[in-house]
Motif scaffolding. Sequence first.
Motif, PDB file in Angstrom:
ATOM      1  N   SER A 181     139.254  85.630   3.842  1.00  0.00           N
ATOM      2  CA  SER A 181     140.449  84.996   4.509  1.00  0.00           C
ATOM      3  C   SER A 181     140.125  84.294   5.818  1.00  0.00           C
ATOM      4  CB  SER A 181     141.556  86.239   4.826  1.00  0.00           C
ATOM      5  OG  SER A 181     142.116  86.650   3.630  1.00  0.00           O
ATOM      6  N   THR A 196     156.113  92.447  10.569  1.00  0.00           N
ATOM      7  CA  THR A 196     154.998  93.107  10.306  1.00  0.00           C
ATOM      8  C   THR A 196     154.472  93.827  11.549  1.00  0.00           C
ATOM      9  OG1 THR A 196     154.390  91.267   9.002  1.00  0.00           O
ATOM     10  CG2 THR A 196     152.428  92.562   9.456  1.00  0.00           C
ATOM     11  N   SER A 220     144.817  91.255  12.528  1.00  0.00           N
ATOM     12  CA  SER A 220     143.904  91.007  11.440  1.00  0.00           C
ATOM     13  C   SER A 220     144.375  89.814  10.548  1.00  0.00           C
ATOM     14  CB  SER A 220     143.445  92.099  10.838  1.00  0.00           C
ATOM     15  OG  SER A 220     144.527  92.750  10.001  1.00  0.00           O
ATOM     16  N   ASN A 221     145.644  89.247  10.635  1.00  0.00           N
ATOM     17  CA  ASN A 221     146.013  88.250   9.647  1.00  0.00           C
ATOM     18  C   ASN A 221     145.905  86.958  10.103  1.00  0.00           C
ATOM     19  OD1 ASN A 221     147.820  86.604   7.888  1.00  0.00           O
ATOM     20  ND2 ASN A 221     148.969  88.619   7.536  1.00  0.00           N
ATOM     21  N   ASP A 245     144.574  83.189   1.463  1.00  0.00           N
ATOM     22  CA  ASP A 245     145.216  84.202   0.880  1.00  0.00           C
ATOM     23  C   ASP A 245     144.877  84.812  -0.399  1.00  0.00           C
ATOM     24  OD1 ASP A 245     147.028  85.172   2.924  1.00  0.00           O
ATOM     25  OD2 ASP A 245     148.458  83.831   2.287  1.00  0.00           O
ATOM     26  N   VAL A 271     142.475  91.725   5.903  1.00  0.00           N
ATOM     27  CA  VAL A 271     143.804  91.884   6.588  1.00  0.00           C
ATOM     28  C   VAL A 271     144.551  93.140   6.508  1.00  0.00           C
ATOM     29  CG1 VAL A 271     146.281  90.722   6.546  1.00  0.00           C
ATOM     30  CG2 VAL A 271     144.485  89.482   6.008  1.00  0.00           C
ATOM     31  N   THR A 310     146.201  84.159   8.209  1.00  0.00           N
ATOM     32  CA  THR A 310     147.058  83.008   7.804  1.00  0.00           C
ATOM     33  C   THR A 310     148.301  82.851   8.715  1.00  0.00           C
ATOM     34  OG1 THR A 310     147.822  84.422   6.304  1.00  0.00           O
ATOM     35  CG2 THR A 310     146.066  82.766   5.762  1.00  0.00           C
TER      36      THR A 310
END
Length: 305
Positions: free
Chosen positions: A72, A136, A152-153, A53, A251, A155
Motif C-alpha cells: 500500500s 476510523t 498507517s492508512n 488497496d 494499514v 490511501t
Amino acid sequence: MDVMAVVIAFLANIAIAVAKTVVALLSGSASLMAEAIHSWADAGNEIFLLIADRKGERERDLEHPTGYGRDSYIWSLFAAVGVFTVGAVLSVVTGVQQLVVPEPVTDYTAAYIVLAIAFVLEGFSLAQSSRQAKKTAEHYQRDTLDYVINGSNPTLRAVIAEDTAALIGLVIAALSIFLHQITGNPLFDAIGSLLIGVLLGVVAVLLIGRNRRFLIGAAPPPAVRARVIALLIGHAEIERVTYLHLEFVGVGRLFLVAAVDLTGNDREEQIAERLRRLEQDLETDEVISNAILTLSVHDEPSITE
C-alpha cells in the motif's frame, strides 16, 4: 478506503479535468489550465490508490511471512512521486509560459462556472473522506487530524490531501482570474498557475515523506504501544514483559516481538507450546498481524509503557 468511493472520485476527477481543460483552452487562463493539470493528476492518483488497496490486502504467505501490507505504501509512493510531482512541474511550466508570453483570458464567466462546480464536487468528496477519517480515528481512539497525517492508512491520507489541495487550488485559480479580470494584468493568472504548482509540490513532499516513514519501519504512537503492553500483561499466562518491538507492516497491522516471563515453571517443551499458543492468541487481535514471543532473562527490568 472504500473502493467504491475511490472509483466515484476517479470518475468525478475525470469529468472535472475534461471540463477544466476545455474551458482553459477556450479562455486562455493559465491558472485554470494548472487546475486542469491538477485534476488529471488527481484522477491518475486514484488509479494508484485503487492498486494500493488491492495489493495491500493480500494474505501473507511463505514468501511474505509478514504479509503484503507495505505494498500500500509502495503504490501510494508511486502516486506521490509520479502523479503529484508531474502535476506540480507542469503547472509551474504553464505559469512560466504565461509570464514569458502573456495571454488574456477571453471568457471569465465559463471559467468561474467550471471552478464553482468543481469546488462543490471537491467539497463533497472531502466531506465524505473526512467522515471516514473521523470514524476510523475514533475507532483507534486518536485525534482525526493526527490520524490522517501520522496514521498507517496511506490511501485515506492521500485522498484527504488530494481533496484539500484541490479546494485550495480552486480558490487560488478563482482569485487569480478575478485579479486578472479587474486589473487586465495577465501576471496574476501566471502567478496563480505557479502557486498551484507549488501547492502540488508541497502535497507530493508530504505524501512521499509519510510513505517513506512506513516503508522503512514505523513504530505506532505511544497510546497504541501502551494498549499492546496492557494486552500482554493482562494475559493470564504472562507475568511480565521485558522487551517489546512494534512495527507497522500494513494499514492498522503491527508486527510484534516481545520477551515475556511466563507464569509457572514448566519444562522446555511445554514452554515452547505455551509460547506458540500465546502467539496465535495475540494474532487474533485486530491490530496484530504477526506475534513472536521469547522468554525474558530473570534480571531484565520489566516495561510498563
